[in-house]
Design a protein around this motif. Structure first.
Motif, PDB file in Angstrom:
ATOM      1  N   VAL A  53       0.834  -1.202   0.000  1.00 37.91           N
ATOM      2  CA  VAL A  53       0.000   0.000   0.000  1.00 37.91           C
ATOM      3  C   VAL A  53       0.868   1.250   0.000  1.00 37.91           C
ATOM      4  O   VAL A  53       1.833   1.345   0.764  1.00 37.91           O
ATOM      5  CB  VAL A  53      -0.901  -0.009   1.262  1.00 37.91           C
ATOM      6  CG1 VAL A  53      -1.483   1.358   1.522  1.00 37.91           C
ATOM      7  CG2 VAL A  53      -1.999  -1.044   1.129  1.00 37.91           C
ATOM      8  N   THR A  54       0.515   2.208  -0.842  1.00 34.87           N
ATOM      9  CA  THR A  54       1.233   3.488  -0.875  1.00 34.87           C
ATOM     10  C   THR A  54       0.235   4.639  -0.862  1.00 34.87           C
ATOM     11  O   THR A  54      -0.753   4.624  -1.614  1.00 34.87           O
ATOM     12  CB  THR A  54       2.082   3.608  -2.170  1.00 34.87           C
ATOM     13  OG1 THR A  54       2.901   2.455  -2.289  1.00 34.87           O
ATOM     14  CG2 THR A  54       2.941   4.860  -2.121  1.00 34.87           C
ATOM     15  N   TRP A  55       0.496   5.587   0.011  1.00 33.31           N
ATOM     16  CA  TRP A  55      -0.298   6.821   0.026  1.00 33.31           C
ATOM     17  C   TRP A  55       0.549   7.964  -0.513  1.00 33.31           C
ATOM     18  O   TRP A  55       1.683   8.175  -0.056  1.00 33.31           O
ATOM     19  CB  TRP A  55      -0.700   7.186   1.456  1.00 33.31           C
ATOM     20  CG  TRP A  55      -1.837   6.392   2.015  1.00 33.31           C
ATOM     21  CD1 TRP A  55      -1.736   5.320   2.853  1.00 33.31           C
ATOM     22  CD2 TRP A  55      -3.238   6.613   1.806  1.00 33.31           C
ATOM     23  NE1 TRP A  55      -2.998   4.852   3.177  1.00 33.31           N
ATOM     24  CE2 TRP A  55      -3.932   5.636   2.539  1.00 33.31           C
ATOM     25  CE3 TRP A  55      -3.972   7.539   1.050  1.00 33.31           C
ATOM     26  CZ2 TRP A  55      -5.331   5.557   2.553  1.00 33.31           C
ATOM     27  CZ3 TRP A  55      -5.356   7.461   1.068  1.00 33.31           C
ATOM     28  CH2 TRP A  55      -6.029   6.485   1.808  1.00 33.31           C
ATOM     29  N   ALA A  56       0.021   8.721  -1.450  1.00 36.27           N
ATOM     30  CA  ALA A  56       0.684   9.947  -1.900  1.00 36.27           C
ATOM     31  C   ALA A  56      -0.170  11.111  -1.410  1.00 36.27           C
ATOM     32  O   ALA A  56      -1.371  11.180  -1.697  1.00 36.27           O
ATOM     33  CB  ALA A  56       0.791   9.968  -3.422  1.00 36.27           C
ATOM     34  N   VAL A  57       0.447  11.977  -0.630  1.00 36.43           N
ATOM     35  CA  VAL A  57      -0.293  13.133  -0.110  1.00 36.43           C
ATOM     36  C   VAL A  57      -0.307  14.223  -1.170  1.00 36.43           C
ATOM     37  O   VAL A  57       0.721  14.535  -1.773  1.00 36.43           O
ATOM     38  CB  VAL A  57       0.369  13.630   1.190  1.00 36.43           C
ATOM     39  CG1 VAL A  57      -0.255  14.947   1.630  1.00 36.43           C
ATOM     40  CG2 VAL A  57       0.235  12.581   2.283  1.00 36.43           C
ATOM     41  N   THR A  58      -1.491  14.782  -1.412  1.00 39.50           N
ATOM     42  CA  THR A  58      -1.636  15.857  -2.397  1.00 39.50           C
ATOM     43  C   THR A  58      -2.118  17.113  -1.682  1.00 39.50           C
ATOM     44  O   THR A  58      -2.375  17.092  -0.473  1.00 39.50           O
ATOM     45  CB  THR A  58      -2.668  15.470  -3.476  1.00 39.50           C
ATOM     46  OG1 THR A  58      -3.966  15.411  -2.861  1.00 39.50           O
ATOM     47  CG2 THR A  58      -2.341  14.106  -4.081  1.00 39.50           C
ATOM     48  N   SER A  59      -2.295  18.191  -2.428  1.00 41.28           N
ATOM     49  CA  SER A  59      -2.758  19.436  -1.811  1.00 41.28           C
ATOM     50  C   SER A  59      -4.214  19.312  -1.361  1.00 41.28           C
ATOM     51  O   SER A  59      -4.688  20.094  -0.542  1.00 41.28           O
ATOM     52  CB  SER A  59      -2.607  20.586  -2.799  1.00 41.28           C
ATOM     53  OG  SER A  59      -3.356  20.306  -3.965  1.00 41.28           O
ATOM     54  N   THR A  60      -4.952  18.348  -1.909  1.00 42.39           N
ATOM     55  CA  THR A  60      -6.374  18.236  -1.588  1.00 42.39           C
ATOM     56  C   THR A  60      -6.715  16.995  -0.775  1.00 42.39           C
ATOM     57  O   THR A  60      -7.856  16.813  -0.373  1.00 42.39           O
ATOM     58  CB  THR A  60      -7.210  18.193  -2.881  1.00 42.39           C
ATOM     59  OG1 THR A  60      -6.685  17.161  -3.718  1.00 42.39           O
ATOM     60  CG2 THR A  60      -7.158  19.525  -3.610  1.00 42.39           C
ATOM     61  N   GLY A  61      -5.743  16.107  -0.547  1.00 46.71           N
ATOM     62  CA  GLY A  61      -6.072  14.892   0.184  1.00 46.71           C
ATOM     63  C   GLY A  61      -5.008  13.833   0.020  1.00 46.71           C
ATOM     64  O   GLY A  61      -3.822  14.138   0.078  1.00 46.71           O
ATOM     65  N   GLY A  62      -5.453  12.601  -0.185  1.00 49.24           N
ATOM     66  CA  GLY A  62      -4.508  11.504  -0.334  1.00 49.24           C
ATOM     67  C   GLY A  62      -4.894  10.593  -1.486  1.00 49.24           C
ATOM     68  O   GLY A  62      -6.075  10.342  -1.713  1.00 49.24           O
TER      69      GLY A  62
END
Ligand SMILES: [Zn+2]
Length: 405
Positions: free
Chosen positions: A3-12
């Motif tokens: 599992v990989t989460w990429a954090v963005t300016s609006t969420g994940g």
């Protein structure tokens, strides 16, 4: 599973890769087969700095059905959470190396706008709302354009409560049976990621007596004290508790007749909406509208008001032999709706001997459901039930405990 989460300016943005032993068609916790469509989804409206255990459990609500033996996250989880994965699913989860999250002080309501969720909200007038709103997936065509998530989100915004809306396309990770939550708990994925920001210690769901104790819906049709999805001592209950966000079922002891009555007598009655199709109100022609109309007519002791006739496809399931989803409420309605023999439910009368007396247990609260609410929120629910509903007698509680046997 990786599992990989990429954090963005609006969420994940979540992406996941199956290991060789994982399977494209898995099973949700209610044993229903679910087929994977795509291995990515996004959650909007959430911060990027939640506790790693929250990221892990948010991901697990989505990938659990397809995971067989192990899961590796992109950030270390606590030993307590790893133990909950191991004890609950036999899954090896890691890497391990974080301190467990401490429970917060706030109870929020996972708010859909349906009668059950409005009833749960009514018990806790100070609780903020978390609303899950489906949005389109950027790579999966939307074959469900009639699902009016915008209408539901708009209604949630007019309740006068503090509302945090989470947007997500996570339902499109599911190819079959249709877009939906891979696990029922996926509705809470965004709430989990918001738990630090909102100081959450509990998340209240509108699951009622049928879902919690009778195994309704697509689940077993018998009394299930050890319900793996919703009991505090079940695997999901323990997993959520390990993140410091307890699963709370404020209306877990009452039937849909009670949640309907409470919701329609509440300050939020103008926002109640169980139909996902209509724009200015319920469509009145879907299966869910017919089922809810039966309950509402029974509660209001009036004839059924529906344009549907027995030849319509959505009526077909009630022309067949039981068991039905929500069967206890079908019996409740058959016993109470005047002129039911002249409605699409007439055929169901052949299968039941339902009377007001035989269904009166559905007008009261099953006490063990209150006992399992965490202590800090228990008294408020107990006081509400004592004042507005009343508790089951021992004989009535036995009706719950012998359901389906
Ligand atoms: Zn409808």
């Amino acid at each position: 599973m990786r599992v990989t989460w990429a954090v963005t300016s609006t969420g994940g943005d979540l992406s996941f890769r199956l290991d060789p032993e994982d399977e494209i068609t898995g099973r949700a916790s209610d044993d229903y087969p679910v087929k994977l469509a795509i291995n990515s989804c996004s959650i909007g409206g959430v911060p990027g700095d939640a506790h790693p255990d929250l990221f892990a459990v948010a991901a697990w609500t989505i990938v659990a059905p397809w995971t067989r033996r192990r899961i590796s996250f992109d950030r270390a989880i606590s030993a307590e959470l790893a133990a909950a994965f191991h004890d609950g699913w036999g899954i090896e989860a890691g890497p391990v190396g974080a301190q467990a999250r401490q429970a917060g002080r706030t109870l929020a309501i996972s708010y859909s706008g349906g009668a059950d969720s409005v009833a749960a909200a009514t018990i806790y007038p100070e609780a903020p709302f978390l609303h899950f709103r489906r949005v389109a997936h950027r790579r999966v065509p939307n074959r469900w354009p009639h699902y009016r998530s915008d209408v539901l989100a708009g209604l949630a915004g007019t309740t006068g409560r503090a509302v945090t809306t989470v947007t997500s396309d996570l339902e499109y990770t599911l190819a079959e049976p249709r877009p939906g939550y891979p696990e029922h708990h996926a509705v809470a994925a965004g709430a989990l990621l918001l738990a630090d920001e909102l100081d959450l210690g509990g998340l209240g769901f509108g699951y009622e007596l049928g879902s919690r104790w009778l195994g309704g819906g697509r689940y077993l049709h018998r009394y299930t004290p050890d319900n793996p999805m919703w009991s505090p001592h079940g695997r999901w209950g323990k997993l959520f508790a390990a993140t410091g966000v307890h699963i709370v079922l404020p209306v877990g002891g009452v039937s849909e007749a009670i949640t309907m009555r409470v919701a329609l007598n509440s300050d939020l009655k103008g926002q109640v909406r169980w139909c996902l199709r209509g724009t200015d109100g319920p469509c009145r022609t879907c299966g869910k509208c017919l089922y809810k109309e039966l309950i509402q007519a029974a509660v209001e002791r009036r004839p059924l008001d529906t344009p549907l006739t027995a030849d319509r496809p959505v009526v077909r399931k009630w022309l067949k032999k039981p068991p039905y989803g929500g069967q206890e409420m079908i019996e409740y309605g058959l016993a109470r709706v005047p002129g039911i023999e002249n409605t699409p439910f007439a055929r169901a009368l052949d299968y039941f001997e339902a009377t007001e007396e035989s269904t009166s247990w559905l007008d009261h609260c099953y006490p063990p459901a209150i006992d399992e609410i965490p202590a800090q929120w228990r008294d408020q629910a107990a006081a509400f039930m004592a004042a507005h509903v009343g508790f089951m007698t021992e004989a009535e509680a036995r009706r719950v405990e012998t359901w389906g046997s």
